[in-house]
Design an enzyme around this catalytic site. Structure first.
Site, PDB file in Angstrom:
ATOM      1  N   GLY A 161      43.460  50.586  36.627  1.00  0.00           N
ATOM      2  CA  GLY A 161      42.859  49.686  35.633  1.00  0.00           C
ATOM      3  C   GLY A 161      41.816  50.450  34.835  1.00  0.00           C
ATOM      4  N   ALA A 162      42.032  51.773  34.742  1.00  0.00           N
ATOM      5  CA  ALA A 162      41.031  52.699  34.188  1.00  0.00           C
ATOM      6  C   ALA A 162      40.654  52.388  32.740  1.00  0.00           C
ATOM      7  CB  ALA A 162      41.548  54.138  34.293  1.00  0.00           C
TER       8      ALA A 162
ATOM      9  N   GLY B  96      40.422  49.419  31.364  1.00  0.00           N
ATOM     10  CA  GLY B  96      39.835  48.083  31.191  1.00  0.00           C
ATOM     11  C   GLY B  96      38.324  48.146  31.065  1.00  0.00           C
TER      12      GLY B  96
ATOM     13  N   THR C 183      38.893  43.985  41.999  1.00  0.00           N
ATOM     14  CA  THR C 183      39.612  42.895  41.349  1.00  0.00           C
ATOM     15  C   THR C 183      39.420  41.604  42.134  1.00  0.00           C
ATOM     16  OG1 THR C 183      41.240  44.491  40.609  1.00  0.00           O
ATOM     17  CG2 THR C 183      41.906  42.182  40.518  1.00  0.00           C
ATOM     18  N   THR C 184      39.146  40.528  41.408  1.00  0.00           N
ATOM     19  CA  THR C 184      38.921  39.249  42.082  1.00  0.00           C
ATOM     20  C   THR C 184      40.224  38.443  42.146  1.00  0.00           C
ATOM     21  OG1 THR C 184      38.157  38.346  39.982  1.00  0.00           O
ATOM     22  CG2 THR C 184      36.489  39.130  41.504  1.00  0.00           C
TER      23      THR C 184
ATOM     24  N   ASN D 165      32.009  41.009  44.247  1.00  0.00           N
ATOM     25  CA  ASN D 165      30.873  41.309  43.377  1.00  0.00           C
ATOM     26  C   ASN D 165      30.116  42.504  43.951  1.00  0.00           C
ATOM     27  OD1 ASN D 165      28.519  41.239  41.760  1.00  0.00           O
ATOM     28  ND2 ASN D 165      28.908  39.080  41.362  1.00  0.00           N
ATOM     29  N   PHE D 166      30.046  43.577  43.172  1.00  0.00           N
ATOM     30  CA  PHE D 166      29.402  44.801  43.644  1.00  0.00           C
ATOM     31  C   PHE D 166      27.937  44.889  43.226  1.00  0.00           C
ATOM     32  CE2 PHE D 166      33.817  46.301  44.113  1.00  0.00           C
ATOM     33  CZ  PHE D 166      33.712  46.894  45.360  1.00  0.00           C
TER      34      PHE D 166
ATOM     35  N   HIS E  11      30.688  33.075  33.057  1.00  0.00           N
ATOM     36  CA  HIS E  11      31.241  34.402  32.762  1.00  0.00           C
ATOM     37  C   HIS E  11      31.685  34.495  31.309  1.00  0.00           C
ATOM     38  CE1 HIS E  11      31.390  34.834  37.154  1.00  0.00           C
ATOM     39  NE2 HIS E  11      31.509  36.132  36.941  1.00  0.00           N
ATOM     40  N   HIS E  12      31.939  35.735  30.877  1.00  0.00           N
ATOM     41  CA  HIS E  12      32.456  35.995  29.529  1.00  0.00           C
ATOM     42  C   HIS E  12      33.818  35.330  29.348  1.00  0.00           C
ATOM     43  CE1 HIS E  12      35.369  39.010  31.020  1.00  0.00           C
ATOM     44  NE2 HIS E  12      34.436  39.214  31.944  1.00  0.00           N
TER      45      HIS E  12
ATOM     46  N   LYS F 203      37.417  36.527  30.891  1.00  0.00           N
ATOM     47  CA  LYS F 203      37.666  36.576  32.337  1.00  0.00           C
ATOM     48  C   LYS F 203      38.995  35.894  32.648  1.00  0.00           C
ATOM     49  CE  LYS F 203      35.600  35.649  36.843  1.00  0.00           C
ATOM     50  NZ  LYS F 203      36.140  36.921  37.387  1.00  0.00           N
TER      51      LYS F 203
HETATM   52  P1  NAD Z   1      40.234  44.028  31.895  1.00  0.00           P
HETATM   53  O1  NAD Z   1      41.319  43.106  31.486  1.00  0.00           O
HETATM   54  O2  NAD Z   1      39.292  44.534  30.863  1.00  0.00           O
HETATM   55  O3  NAD Z   1      40.866  45.323  32.627  1.00  0.00           O
HETATM   56  C1  NAD Z   1      41.955  45.271  33.487  1.00  0.00           C
HETATM   57  C2  NAD Z   1      42.774  46.536  33.251  1.00  0.00           C
HETATM   58  O4  NAD Z   1      43.817  46.568  34.208  1.00  0.00           O
HETATM   59  C3  NAD Z   1      43.418  46.579  31.851  1.00  0.00           C
HETATM   60  O5  NAD Z   1      43.144  47.819  31.227  1.00  0.00           O
HETATM   61  C4  NAD Z   1      44.910  46.422  32.167  1.00  0.00           C
HETATM   62  O6  NAD Z   1      45.733  47.139  31.242  1.00  0.00           O
HETATM   63  C5  NAD Z   1      44.988  47.017  33.572  1.00  0.00           C
HETATM   64  N1  NAD Z   1      46.163  46.546  34.317  1.00  0.00           N
HETATM   65  C6  NAD Z   1      46.576  45.272  34.487  1.00  0.00           C
HETATM   66  N2  NAD Z   1      47.714  45.255  35.197  1.00  0.00           N
HETATM   67  C7  NAD Z   1      48.003  46.545  35.511  1.00  0.00           C
HETATM   68  C8  NAD Z   1      49.039  47.176  36.242  1.00  0.00           C
HETATM   69  N3  NAD Z   1      50.034  46.478  36.792  1.00  0.00           N
HETATM   70  N4  NAD Z   1      49.014  48.512  36.347  1.00  0.00           N
HETATM   71  C9  NAD Z   1      48.028  49.248  35.775  1.00  0.00           C
HETATM   72  N5  NAD Z   1      47.029  48.701  35.058  1.00  0.00           N
HETATM   73  C10 NAD Z   1      47.013  47.371  34.945  1.00  0.00           C
HETATM   74  O7  NAD Z   1      39.449  43.277  33.066  1.00  0.00           O
HETATM   75  P2  NAD Z   1      37.985  43.612  33.628  1.00  0.00           P
HETATM   76  O8  NAD Z   1      36.973  42.769  32.920  1.00  0.00           O
HETATM   77  O9  NAD Z   1      37.803  45.075  33.697  1.00  0.00           O
HETATM   78  O10 NAD Z   1      38.104  43.016  35.112  1.00  0.00           O
HETATM   79  C11 NAD Z   1      39.036  43.543  36.017  1.00  0.00           C
HETATM   80  C12 NAD Z   1      38.910  42.824  37.347  1.00  0.00           C
HETATM   81  O11 NAD Z   1      37.628  43.119  37.928  1.00  0.00           O
HETATM   82  C13 NAD Z   1      38.948  41.294  37.260  1.00  0.00           C
HETATM   83  O12 NAD Z   1      39.641  40.781  38.362  1.00  0.00           O
HETATM   84  C14 NAD Z   1      37.482  40.891  37.321  1.00  0.00           C
HETATM   85  O13 NAD Z   1      37.301  39.581  37.808  1.00  0.00           O
HETATM   86  C15 NAD Z   1      36.989  41.921  38.297  1.00  0.00           C
HETATM   87  N6  NAD Z   1      35.546  42.176  38.327  1.00  0.00           N
HETATM   88  C16 NAD Z   1      35.016  42.423  39.543  1.00  0.00           C
HETATM   89  C17 NAD Z   1      33.688  42.755  39.641  1.00  0.00           C
HETATM   90  C18 NAD Z   1      33.129  43.088  41.000  1.00  0.00           C
HETATM   91  O14 NAD Z   1      31.921  43.373  41.118  1.00  0.00           O
HETATM   92  N7  NAD Z   1      33.953  43.078  42.055  1.00  0.00           N
HETATM   93  C19 NAD Z   1      32.880  42.821  38.502  1.00  0.00           C
HETATM   94  C20 NAD Z   1      33.455  42.561  37.268  1.00  0.00           C
HETATM   95  C21 NAD Z   1      34.805  42.255  37.182  1.00  0.00           C
END
Ligand code: NAD
Length: 268
Positions: free
Chosen positions: A8-9, A11, A97-98, A126-127, A154-155, A158
Site C-alpha cells: 500500500g506504499a 497510499g 489496515t483497519t 491505531n499506532f 475521520h477524513h 476513509k
Molecule cells: P489509501 O486509500 O490512501 O491507501 C491504500 C493504498 O493501498 C492505495 O495506494 C491502494 O492502491 C493500495 N492497495 C489497495 N489494494 C491493494 C492491493 N490489493 N494490492 C496492493 N495495493 C493495494 O488509504 P490510507 O488512508 O493510506 O489508509 C490505509 C489503511 O490504513 C486503512 O485501512 C486505514 O483505516 C488505515 N489506517 C490505520 C492507521 C493506524 O494507525 N493503524 C492510521 C491511519 C489509517
C-alpha cells in the site's frame, strides 16, 4: 538493518511509512507494493531519490528483495490475503489496515500455529501513542461510569465506518466492564442514535479537513467525562509503526494493539 517492504506504499499512509522507514537509521526500504503507481520509483515519490525501488503490484517482490518485515496499509478487503501470504512465506508483518474482524484474528492465530510460527504479526488499529492512552484511560473510567458512547471523526476518504479504533476501544472497555449500558434506543429517524458495536453506541463523522479523532463520552449523575484524542497529522502514527516494525521480529506469534509494546504498568 531490518529490510522492510511496504504494502500500500503509494497510499496516504503508505507514503508516510516509506518516508519514515527511509530516514530511520536501522531500517532499510527495499520493496514497495501497490496496485497503483506500478513502475514508479518510490524513492522519488517520497523525496529520497537515492532509494532505487520501483513500485510493484506483486507480493513476490517481497521475497526477491529479502524483506524481513512487511508493513501493510491497504484496504480491509485485501488485508487478510496479504497476512495469509506473509505467514505462508515466513515474512513478519505489521498490519495497520483497519477492518480486520475477530474471526480474522482467530484465523491469523491458527495460520501462525499451522505454519510453525516461522513469522510474527503485529496488528494495531491505531499506532498513535495518544490513541493507545485514550483507550487505556477509557477502559479505566468505564469501571466507574457504565454509561458510555463514542464519537469517532475521520477524513471523508476513509474506507470504513466505524473506525478500527472505535471498535477496539469498545473491546477494551468491555474487557474491564461487567455489565452493558445500552441507553435509550428510540429513534424517530433510523440511524440517528449511531451504530451498536457490541452494546456500545458509536457515531461516525466523515468530513474533509479531519484526520483521525475520537471522543469517548461517559455519563454519570450530574457529570460527564470526555476523553478525546486528535491525530492532526499522519506523522502521529509513525513512531508507533516503526516501533512495531522493530519489535515484530522478536515478539512471537500475534500481538494485537500497540499497548503490549509500550510496557505500560498494569492498570490498578
Ligand atoms: P489509501 O486509500 O490512501 O491507501 C491504500 C493504498 O493501498 C492505495 O495506494 C491502494 O492502491 C493500495 N492497495 C489497495 N489494494 C491493494 C492491493 N490489493 N494490492 C496492493 N495495493 C493495494 O488509504 P490510507 O488512508 O493510506 O489508509 C490505509 C489503511 O490504513 C486503512 O485501512 C486505514 O483505516 C488505515 N489506517 C490505520 C492507521 C493506524 O494507525 N493503524 C492510521 C491511519 C489509517
Amino acid at each position: 538493518m531490518i529490510r522492510v517492504g511496504v504494502i500500500g506504499a503509494a497510499g496516504r499512509m503508505g507514503l508516510r511509512v516509506c518516508r519514515a522507514v527511509a530516514v530511520a537509521d536501522d531500517l532499510r526500504l527495499v520493496a514497495a507494493i501497490d496496485r497503483s503507481k506500478v513502475g514508479h520509483e518510490i524513492g522519488k515519490m517520497i523525496g529520497h531519490p537515492e532509494i532505487d525501488v520501483p513500485v510493484s503490484d506483486e507480493l513476490d517482490r517481497l521475497l526477491e528483495a529479502d524483506v524481513e518485515v512487511a508493513i501493510d496499509f491497504t484496504h480491509s478487503e485485501v488485508v487478510m490475503d496479504t497476512i495469509r501470504w506473509c505467514i505462508s512465506h515466513a515474512v513478519h508483518v505489521v498490519v495497520g489496515t483497519t477492518g480486520v474482524t475477530q474471526e480474522g484474528i482467530q484465523e491469523i492465530e491458527k495460520l501462525l500455529s499451522d505454519e510453525g510460527h516461522e513469522s510474527n504479526v503485529v496488528i494495531a488499529s491505531n499506532f498513535a501513542l495518544g490513541a493507545v492512552l485514550m483507550q487505556r484511560f477509557a477502559a479505566q473510567a468505564a469501571r466507574y461510569f457504565p454509561a458510555v458512547e463514542i464519537i469517532e471523526l475521520h477524513h471523508d476518504q476513509k474506507a470504513d465506518a466505524p473506525s478500527g479504533t472505535a471498535v477496539s476501544t469498545v473491546h477494551r472497555i468491555r474487557e474491564d466492564r461487567e455489565h452493558t449500558w445500552r441507553g435509550p434506543l428510540d429513534e424517530t429517524l433510523e440511524g440517528v442514535r449511531g451504530g451498536d458495536v457490541d452494546g456500545i453506541r458509536v457515531h461516525s463523522v466523515r468530513l474533509p479537513g479531519l484526520v483521525a479523532h475520537q471522543e469517548v463520552i461517559f455519563g454519570g449523575e450530574g457529570q460527564t467525562l470526555t476523553i478525546r484524542h486528535d491525530s492532526t497529522d499522519r506523522s502521529s502514527f509513525m513512531p508507533g509503526v516503526l516501533m512495531a516494525a522493530r519489535a515484530v521480529m522478536t515478539r512471537p506469534g500475534l500481538t494485537v494493539g500497540l499497548e503490549p509494546l509500550l510496557e505500560l504498568p498494569p492498570l490498578p
